[in-house]
Enzyme design. Structure first.
Site, PDB file in Angstrom:
ATOM      1  N   THR A   1      -7.123   5.929  -2.396  1.00 19.60           N
ATOM      2  CA  THR A   1      -6.150   5.344  -1.478  1.00 19.60           C
ATOM      3  C   THR A   1      -6.342   5.950  -0.093  1.00 19.60           C
ATOM      4  OG1 THR A   1      -4.492   7.025  -2.009  1.00 19.60           O
ATOM      5  CG2 THR A   1      -4.422   4.953  -3.273  1.00 19.60           C
TER       6      THR A   1
ATOM      7  N   HIS B   1      -0.240   9.911 -12.984  1.00 18.24           N
ATOM      8  CA  HIS B   1      -0.887   9.366 -11.793  1.00 18.24           C
ATOM      9  C   HIS B   1      -2.249   9.987 -11.466  1.00 18.24           C
ATOM     10  CE1 HIS B   1      -1.008   6.878  -8.348  1.00 18.24           C
ATOM     11  NE2 HIS B   1       0.267   6.898  -8.039  1.00 18.24           N
TER      12      HIS B   1
ATOM     13  N   TYR C   1       5.051   7.016   5.228  1.00 19.32           N
ATOM     14  CA  TYR C   1       3.853   6.856   4.399  1.00 19.32           C
ATOM     15  C   TYR C   1       3.860   5.486   3.741  1.00 19.32           C
ATOM     16  CZ  TYR C   1       0.752   7.681   0.336  1.00 19.32           C
ATOM     17  OH  TYR C   1      -0.220   7.603  -0.623  1.00 19.32           O
TER      18      TYR C   1
ATOM     19  N   SER D   1       0.997   3.453   1.207  1.00 13.93           N
ATOM     20  CA  SER D   1      -0.295   3.586   0.539  1.00 13.93           C
ATOM     21  C   SER D   1      -1.114   2.312   0.697  1.00 13.93           C
ATOM     22  CB  SER D   1      -0.076   3.876  -0.946  1.00 13.93           C
ATOM     23  OG  SER D   1      -1.310   4.016  -1.610  1.00 13.93           O
TER      24      SER D   1
END
Length: 673
Positions: free
Chosen positions: A505, A377, A492, A494
């Site tokens: 992001t 990632h 959360y 994104s």
């Protein structure tokens, strides 16, 4: 948000063997031949704005309010105000000055890379996500080695199109029927490059940053003590193929950089399977080390490459590979519609024996042809990977180049193009692999996974009742947690900021005072519960607030990344960390108990990732034409995933009941009038 439209008209496909192709022809070598160069809009993309400090402080206070008591919120207001009038102003000014000196990028780009690469947590479950592709319903294209060959060819077609500047620019079309047209492209073609993005806005078409795309292939994350590094080998001509822990370098491009013919690539994969069948599974599966804590892996690798042969093979054959293809064996599992969890857990993290988690992209092909992507990632975000994922699915469906009837070109004995990677292992490495395997197995065994497929809520019902699908799902998560655990927690979601140059992001905080008010109201006893119409009005308010927060985040006007960058500025300047970052409010909102991610894609069968905190819930979700779905991961003894998923179904029931009842009441009132 970034939804692919997959053309399902497959009538022109041959049902016989492979398509007749001219392998050096443009049709085979390139996935697309765009009229507009791939990076046509890159120069004119606007810069990611730094929000006003006052706005960031206000947004932070609003976001933490549902998590705090009135007394706690009052104390937090005092600290925030001191920050705004004091050290915050100084840090903001320094951040603005630093940003002005680096106009080629965004203020968040480098700190975000550094954040990822400096984290020492293992990649599986903590960072590497999973995307599982829908299968090909035609058996002649679903068989493992055939499926692998076709996804490899389509991947290379994507890569070569990107390198040749022929891949279509990434553009989000508000109304694709009006803007995703030949006329739009003709107008863009004559627009000066310096203003092309703004010309596109006139069509309500929003170009997106594509700076991450060049790291899709030929990229590896190399473990280093303290902070890893990314290395790139974009001119490589081979891929890494793994089978039962053994590793092979397989050439897929010829000496001139052209994609080898379909029969040749098929033959080389079959040669790998033949070689692998002639020996036992790897006694020392080196890939397990990529699942280690990063400093531990860095130490193991440093010792391993003291052997010059190992150093050369690791660098030239593994690190430099364009991407990784993991051909899993029958014992690793196959897809079962009625029991998906075992295979999904294996694909997400598994035993790690047949994985190299450090590659930017790993294609995982199960014995039954189930295909998934597990990606590292740090180099990029979902927009680039999802574009690749969607194009891969579309191309393999519309243009599979081999089938079970294809006659392959034999490659047995061709060790120049199919190279077994035979390392030399000392006792230190053997011990490290054993320890890494045991640690990873314990972590994976501690992972719970629960799935929900809810048919009463889908795209059609959302459209019918005028609902925002994402807002309804996020509201359901809040209600589910409130019902099950009697409280509200850091949540959360994104949101991409790729509408800006080098955007990454932004965090959208879906736990709001509006969602809290609805949850409290809908859980009241019947005698004191608001009417269905009043509850529906509260749902609409939740959607309005959620939509506004999403818009702010997408436009670079969230608060999380700004506060993150201000903290990074203090560290860079050698200044004390401000008191704001030590408050319970800041700690609480950044302890993301509920971490969510959605991918709008017709190609997606399932998507999953691990919880971001030990006592949290990792929720991959989507709304399809037929259902709303969620995959929830938790760690055993840390969080109760089964309780949450059962509560989520109940939350869906409650919200759907409100929507239908309020709609019926509204219709009845209109008829009476």
């Amino acid at each position: 948000m970034f939804r692919a439209k997959v053309n399902r008209n497959l009538s022109f496909l041959s049902t016989n063997s492979s398509r007749t192709t001219t392998t050096h022809g443009q049709h085979y070598q390139y996935l697309q031949c765009s009229k507009l160069p791939t990076l046509y809009f890159q120069r004119s993309l606007p810069r990611l704005p730094i929000p006003l400090l006052e706005n960031t402080c206000q947004r932070f206070l609003a976001a933490v309010q549902p998590l705090l008591t009135p007394q706690e919120h009052g104390r937090t207001q005092q600290v925030v105000e001191q920050f705004r009038q004091g050290i915050g102003m100084e840090l903001h000014a320094k951040l603005k000055a630093h940003d002005a000196e680096n106009k080629h990028t965004s203020y968040i780009s480098q700190p975000w890379f550094d954040m990822y690469l400096a984290d020492r947590a293992p990649l599986p479950l903590n960072y590497n996500p999973l995307l599982v592709m829908k299968s090909d319903t035609r058996p002649e294209y679903q068989q493992q080695v055939v499926r692998a060959t076709n996804v490899i060819i389509s991947s290379l077609r994507f890569w070569r199109s990107l390198q040749a500047d022929l891949l279509e620019p990434e553009v989000y079309h508000m109304n694709a029927k009006k803007s995703d047209t030949a006329s739009y492209r003709r107008w863009m073609k004559v627009a000066p490059k310096a203003f092309a993005t703004y010309a596109s806005y006139a069509f309500k078409a929003f170009p997106l940053d594509m700076s991450q795309y060049n790291r899709l292939f030929g990229t590896s994350r190399i473990p280093r003590l303290g902070k890893d590094e990314l290395v790139q080998s974009p001119e490589s001509k081979h891929i890494l193929v793994m089978r039962r822990g053994h590793m092979y370098a397989v050439n897929v491009l010829d000496s001139s950089g052209y994609i080898e013919s379909p029969s040749v690539i098929l033959g080389r994969l079959k040669a790998v399977l033949r070689l692998d069948s002639e020996r036992e599974a790897a006694a020392v599966p080196l890939g397990v080390l990529t699942a280690s804590q990063r400093d531990e892996w860095a130490k193991s690798r440093a010792n391993f490459v003291l052997n010059p042969k190992n150093a050369d093979l690791l660098q030239s054959e593994v690190d430099a590979a364009l991407f990784c293809v993991c051909l899993d064996a029958e014992e690793d599992g196959i897809y079962n519609e009625n029991s998906q969890e075992p295979l999904l857990k294996h694909l997400l993290a598994g035993k790690a024996q047949n994985r190299w988690f450090d590659k930017s992209i790993s294609l995982l092909i199960s014995a039954d042809g189930t295909t998934a992507i597990n990606f590292e990632h740090s180099w990029g975000d979902g927009v680039a990977v999802l574009r690749y994922f969607n194009e891969l699915y579309k191309d393999t469906l519309q243009q599979p180049f081999v089938s079970t009837e294809t006659v392959h070109t034999p490659a047995e004995g061709d060790f120049g193009n199919v190279r077994p990677i035979n390392f030399e292992f000392d006792e230190v490495t053997k011990s490290a692999v054993e320890q890494a395997y045991a640690k990873n197995a314990a972590i994976v065994d501690s992972l719970d996974m629960h799935l929900l497929r809810y048919s009463h809520l889908n795209k059609l019902t959302c459209k019918q009742y005028g609902l925002s699908p994402d807002s309804i799902i996020q509201l359901s998560f809040q209600l589910a947690h409130r019902q099950a655990f009697d409280g509200y927690v850091g949540s959360y979601e994104s949101c991409s900021t790729s509408a800006f140059r080098h955007g990454r992001t932004e965090t959208m905080r879906p736990c709001t005072t509006a969602t809290r008010d609805f949850c409290e109201a809908v859980l009241q006893p019947a005698r004191s519960k608001p009417s269905a119409g009043e509850l529906r009005a509260m749902i609409d308010k939740c959607s309005k607030v959620h939509g506004q927060l999403t818009k702010e985040a997408a436009m670079g006007q969230g608060f999380d990344r700004h506060l993150f960058a201000l903290r990074q500025t203090a560290q860079r300047e050698g200044l004390p960390i401000p008191e704001l970052y030590e408050t319970d409010a800041y700690q609480r909102i950044n302890n993301n108990i509920i971490s969510t991610s959605t991918l709008g894609s017709d190609a997606l069968l399932a998507g999953s990732f691990g919880p971001v905190v030990k006592n949290g819930f990792g929720i991959g979700y989507s709304i399809q034409n037929e259902f709303a779905g969620a995959i929830v991961t938790t760690y055993k003894q840390q969080a109760e995933g089964k309780l949450f998923i059962d509560s989520l179904e109940s939350a869906f029931d409650k919200i759907c009941a409100v929507i239908k009842e309020s709609s019926s009441s509204s219709s009845g009132n209109k008829e009476n009038k």
